[in-house]
Design a protein around this motif. Structure first.
Motif, PDB file in Angstrom:
ATOM      1  N   ASN A   1       0.863  -1.185   0.000  1.00 14.96           N
ATOM      2  CA  ASN A   1       0.000   0.000   0.000  1.00 14.96           C
ATOM      3  C   ASN A   1       0.905   1.243   0.000  1.00 14.96           C
ATOM      4  O   ASN A   1       2.111   1.143   0.291  1.00 14.96           O
ATOM      5  N   GLY A   2       0.341   2.389  -0.348  1.00 20.00           N
ATOM      6  CA  GLY A   2       1.145   3.621  -0.427  1.00 20.00           C
ATOM      7  C   GLY A   2       1.673   4.040   0.949  1.00 20.00           C
ATOM      8  O   GLY A   2       1.154   3.595   1.982  1.00 20.00           O
ATOM      9  N   THR A   3       2.671   4.914   0.957  1.00 23.21           N
ATOM     10  CA  THR A   3       3.232   5.342   2.257  1.00 23.21           C
ATOM     11  C   THR A   3       2.187   6.092   3.096  1.00 23.21           C
ATOM     12  O   THR A   3       2.271   6.143   4.301  1.00 23.21           O
ATOM     13  N   ASP A   4       1.170   6.654   2.419  1.00 23.20           N
ATOM     14  CA  ASP A   4       0.110   7.348   3.160  1.00 23.20           C
ATOM     15  C   ASP A   4      -0.959   6.375   3.671  1.00 23.20           C
ATOM     16  O   ASP A   4      -1.936   6.787   4.294  1.00 23.20           O
ATOM     17  N   GLY A   5      -0.795   5.089   3.390  1.00 22.71           N
ATOM     18  CA  GLY A   5      -1.748   4.082   3.871  1.00 22.71           C
ATOM     19  C   GLY A   5      -2.805   3.724   2.839  1.00 22.71           C
ATOM     20  O   GLY A   5      -3.646   2.845   3.092  1.00 22.71           O
ATOM     21  N   ASN A   6      -2.775   4.357   1.688  1.00 25.86           N
ATOM     22  CA  ASN A   6      -3.797   4.093   0.663  1.00 25.86           C
ATOM     23  C   ASN A   6      -3.654   2.665   0.103  1.00 25.86           C
ATOM     24  O   ASN A   6      -2.625   2.324  -0.494  1.00 25.86           O
ATOM     25  N   ILE A   7      -4.700   1.865   0.321  1.00 24.72           N
ATOM     26  CA  ILE A   7      -4.670   0.458  -0.122  1.00 24.72           C
ATOM     27  C   ILE A   7      -5.125   0.346  -1.576  1.00 24.72           C
ATOM     28  O   ILE A   7      -4.697  -0.542  -2.317  1.00 24.72           O
ATOM     29  N   GLN A   8      -5.996   1.262  -1.979  1.00 25.63           N
ATOM     30  CA  GLN A   8      -6.551   1.172  -3.338  1.00 25.63           C
ATOM     31  C   GLN A   8      -5.449   1.246  -4.394  1.00 25.63           C
ATOM     32  O   GLN A   8      -5.517   0.568  -5.420  1.00 25.63           O
TER      33      GLN A   8
ATOM     34  N   ALA B   1      -9.605  -4.073   3.487  1.00 27.61           N
ATOM     35  CA  ALA B   1      -8.773  -4.410   2.314  1.00 27.61           C
ATOM     36  C   ALA B   1      -9.379  -5.592   1.556  1.00 27.61           C
ATOM     37  O   ALA B   1      -9.454  -5.582   0.313  1.00 27.61           O
ATOM     38  N   VAL B   2      -9.846  -6.586   2.317  1.00 28.11           N
ATOM     39  CA  VAL B   2     -10.410  -7.784   1.685  1.00 28.11           C
ATOM     40  C   VAL B   2     -11.695  -7.434   0.918  1.00 28.11           C
ATOM     41  O   VAL B   2     -11.929  -7.938  -0.194  1.00 28.11           O
ATOM     42  N   ALA B   3     -12.487  -6.535   1.480  1.00 24.99           N
ATOM     43  CA  ALA B   3     -13.721  -6.111   0.786  1.00 24.99           C
ATOM     44  C   ALA B   3     -13.363  -5.401  -0.522  1.00 24.99           C
ATOM     45  O   ALA B   3     -14.010  -5.611  -1.568  1.00 24.99           O
ATOM     46  N   ALA B   4     -12.315  -4.578  -0.464  1.00 21.07           N
ATOM     47  CA  ALA B   4     -11.898  -3.856  -1.686  1.00 21.07           C
ATOM     48  C   ALA B   4     -11.358  -4.845  -2.729  1.00 21.07           C
ATOM     49  O   ALA B   4     -11.577  -4.666  -3.934  1.00 21.07           O
ATOM     50  N   LEU B   5     -10.669  -5.877  -2.253  1.00 21.08           N
ATOM     51  CA  LEU B   5     -10.164  -6.907  -3.189  1.00 21.08           C
ATOM     52  C   LEU B   5     -11.334  -7.649  -3.840  1.00 21.08           C
ATOM     53  O   LEU B   5     -11.328  -7.906  -5.048  1.00 21.08           O
ATOM     54  N   ALA B   6     -12.347  -7.975  -3.017  1.00 26.85           N
ATOM     55  CA  ALA B   6     -13.528  -8.680  -3.551  1.00 26.85           C
ATOM     56  C   ALA B   6     -14.208  -7.814  -4.606  1.00 26.85           C
ATOM     57  O   ALA B   6     -14.588  -8.301  -5.681  1.00 26.85           O
TER      58      ALA B   6
ATOM     59  N   ALA C   1     -12.873  -5.743  -6.470  1.00 25.48           N
ATOM     60  CA  ALA C   1     -12.039  -5.714  -7.684  1.00 25.48           C
ATOM     61  C   ALA C   1     -11.921  -7.107  -8.322  1.00 25.48           C
ATOM     62  O   ALA C   1     -11.111  -7.291  -9.228  1.00 25.48           O
ATOM     63  N   SER C   2     -12.716  -8.063  -7.794  1.00 25.03           N
ATOM     64  CA  SER C   2     -12.693  -9.464  -8.279  1.00 25.03           C
ATOM     65  C   SER C   2     -11.301 -10.086  -8.187  1.00 25.03           C
ATOM     66  O   SER C   2     -10.862 -10.794  -9.092  1.00 25.03           O
ATOM     67  N   LEU C   3     -10.623  -9.805  -7.065  1.00 23.93           N
ATOM     68  CA  LEU C   3      -9.292 -10.380  -6.832  1.00 23.93           C
ATOM     69  C   LEU C   3      -9.353 -11.325  -5.632  1.00 23.93           C
ATOM     70  O   LEU C   3     -10.253 -11.185  -4.786  1.00 23.93           O
ATOM     71  N   PRO C   4      -8.423 -12.275  -5.522  1.00 33.74           N
ATOM     72  CA  PRO C   4      -8.423 -13.183  -4.369  1.00 33.74           C
ATOM     73  C   PRO C   4      -8.406 -12.397  -3.051  1.00 33.74           C
ATOM     74  O   PRO C   4      -7.685 -11.401  -2.927  1.00 33.74           O
ATOM     75  N   GLN C   5      -9.209 -12.870  -2.095  1.00 32.81           N
ATOM     76  CA  GLN C   5      -9.345 -12.133  -0.834  1.00 32.81           C
ATOM     77  C   GLN C   5      -8.255 -12.555   0.147  1.00 32.81           C
ATOM     78  O   GLN C   5      -8.525 -13.189   1.178  1.00 32.81           O
ATOM     79  N   GLN C   6      -7.047 -12.236  -0.197  1.00 32.66           N
ATOM     80  CA  GLN C   6      -5.870 -12.628   0.569  1.00 32.66           C
ATOM     81  C   GLN C   6      -4.917 -11.450   0.645  1.00 32.66           C
ATOM     82  O   GLN C   6      -4.716 -10.762  -0.364  1.00 32.66           O
ATOM     83  N   VAL C   7      -4.320 -11.244   1.821  1.00 29.77           N
ATOM     84  CA  VAL C   7      -3.312 -10.183   1.935  1.00 29.77           C
ATOM     85  C   VAL C   7      -2.057 -10.726   2.607  1.00 29.77           C
ATOM     86  O   VAL C   7      -2.101 -11.713   3.331  1.00 29.77           O
ATOM     87  N   MET C   8      -0.944 -10.035   2.343  1.00 32.30           N
ATOM     88  CA  MET C   8       0.284 -10.276   3.103  1.00 32.30           C
ATOM     89  C   MET C   8       0.419  -9.114   4.080  1.00 32.30           C
ATOM     90  O   MET C   8       0.120  -7.965   3.715  1.00 32.30           O
ATOM     91  N   ILE C   9       0.862  -9.408   5.296  1.00 33.63           N
ATOM     92  CA  ILE C   9       1.089  -8.334   6.264  1.00 33.63           C
ATOM     93  C   ILE C   9       2.593  -8.125   6.428  1.00 33.63           C
ATOM     94  O   ILE C   9       3.329  -9.065   6.751  1.00 33.63           O
ATOM     95  N   ASP C  10       3.017  -6.900   6.199  1.00 32.08           N
ATOM     96  CA  ASP C  10       4.403  -6.505   6.474  1.00 32.08           C
ATOM     97  C   ASP C  10       4.426  -6.077   7.942  1.00 32.08           C
ATOM     98  O   ASP C  10       3.802  -5.080   8.312  1.00 32.08           O
TER      99      ASP C  10
END
Ligand SMILES: O=C[C@H](O)[C@H](O)COP(=O)(O)O
Ligand SMILES: C=C(OP(=O)(O)O)C(=O)O
Length: 356
Positions: free
Chosen positions: A194-201, A257-262, A264-273
């Motif tokens: 995600n962006g340095t400002d926290g933007n996940i989109q 984040a998962v809702a935004a992925l859904a 966008a029709s993308l897998p509902q999975q994230v990696m956490i740094d």
């Protein structure tokens, strides 16, 4: 009256370029330090396993762990020798990838990594940097570890990407068209921060853009200018690394984040740094964040909930903390960029993640 200077074409170009230095082509460096068929099979198998985890088809946790940056290949191999047995021991629960980062994006200025300035002394011996980086990657693969890199310079992947099982596009470049195009042609799964400002989109947009085909300017394997056409990379995913407003690994941020992925029709999975803005760049806090992630994954599994965390990123080295790249003598095994967890803390965190 102002007179317009009589500028020739020559005198208007390169006014701020101090020099050009040729470097060997990707083909030359790759031929000197070949991947070999045996390693190629290993790299491709690792990429396939990682892609399956990121798509939710393999329920192991992907763990990208290693120094913030590599500056000393001896210490990096020392680290890899310690990590390799743990990767084997936990292989049924964790897919461990060593973070072997050679290119550092800077907020303003600073040391830009081993490829750019391998001597950390302003001599910028890029040719040596490329050879050192490639040779180290091959040695780490030979220890049985998949390697993960951030890709920053648009043409550097041609020198090393055949060895890489997983890659990242960083927070400062996730919105860059150049990096999205690059990811669309890379052969391994790629995480967009995600962006340095926290933007996940912007990271989700990056994943979408990288999945598409692109045509852009680049260089070919022989170092000639070329028009590059890519097929698109469908193995991309989002990495939550926190932002200026704070961390984003809490349950609410993950479900947003998962809702935004859904959507966008993308897998509902994230990696956490667990590092960067998710720990305030505090290596002690980073270990706590990782333990919290391990607990969240365990709770989701025990409750039969969907596990939406498929990967974790950890900044870890032999010694805890960080030192200045200008320090002389340098402390062996300590980061010269962001603070890292030391080896003992890292062993504890990997055990906790394996238990999850
Ligand atoms: O991971 C490393 C750093 O967080 C990133 O490269 C930015 O570093 P800087 O803010 O010190 O330049
Ligand atoms: C630079 C890095 O992270 P970010 O892009 O999240 O700041 C990194 O992981 O080394």
């Amino acid at each position: 009256m102002t007179t317009i200077p009589d500028l020739t074409a020559e005198s208007t170009s390169d006014r701020r370029i101090k020099s050009f230095r040729s470097i060997p082509s990707p083909d030359t460096i790759r031929s000197e330090l070949p991947l070999t068929a045996r390693r190629a099979i290993t790299v491709q198998n690792d990429r396939d396993e990682i892609a399956a985890i990121l798509a939710g088809a393999d329920d192991r946790l992907l763990v990208v762990v290693g120094p913030c940056s590599v500056h000393d290949p001896i210490a990096a191999i020392d680290y890899a020798r310690r990590l390799a047995p743990l990767a084997k021991e936990y292989a049924d629960r964790l897919k461990i990838v060593m973070r072997v980062y050679f290119e550092k994006p800077r907020t303003t200025v600073g040391w830009k990594g081993l490829i750019n300035d391998p001597g950390m002394d302003g001599t910028f011996d890029v040719e040596r940097g490329l050879r050192t980086a490639r040779s180290l990657l091959l040695d780490i693969i030979d220890l049985g570890l998949p390697v993960g890199c951030e890709f920053l310079e648009p043409t550097s992947p041609q020198y090393i990407a055949d060895t890489v099982a997983w890659g990242a596009i960083g927070a400062r470049t996730t919105e860059s068209q150049v990096h999205r195009q690059l990811a669309s042609g890379l052969s391994m799964p790629i995480g967009f921060k995600n962006g340095t400002d926290g933007n996940i989109q912007v990271a989700i947009d990056g994943v979408k853009a990288a999945a598409a085909q692109h045509v852009f300017f680049g260089v070919d394997d022989f170092g000639h200018g070329a028009v590059v056409e890519t097929a698109g990379n469908e193995d991309c995913h989002v990495i939550l690394r926190g932002g200026t407003a704070g961390p984003n690994f809490d349950a609410e941020s993950i479900s947003t984040a998962v809702a935004a992925l859904a959507k966008a029709s993308l897998p509902q999975q994230v990696m956490i740094d667990c590092s960067h803005a998710n720990s305030g760049k505090d290596h002690v806090r980073q270990a706590e964040v990782a333990e919290e992630i391990a607990a969240a994954v365990r709770a989701a599994r025990e409750n039969g909930d969907q596990v939406t965390i498929s990967g974790v990123m950890l900044e870890s080295f032999l010694e805890p903390g960080a030192q200045s790249p200008d320090a002389r003598p340098l402390t062996y095994g300590q980061s010269v960029t962001d603070k890292c967890m030391g080896w003992e803390a890292s062993v504890g965190v990997l055990a906790a993640l394996a238990r999850s």
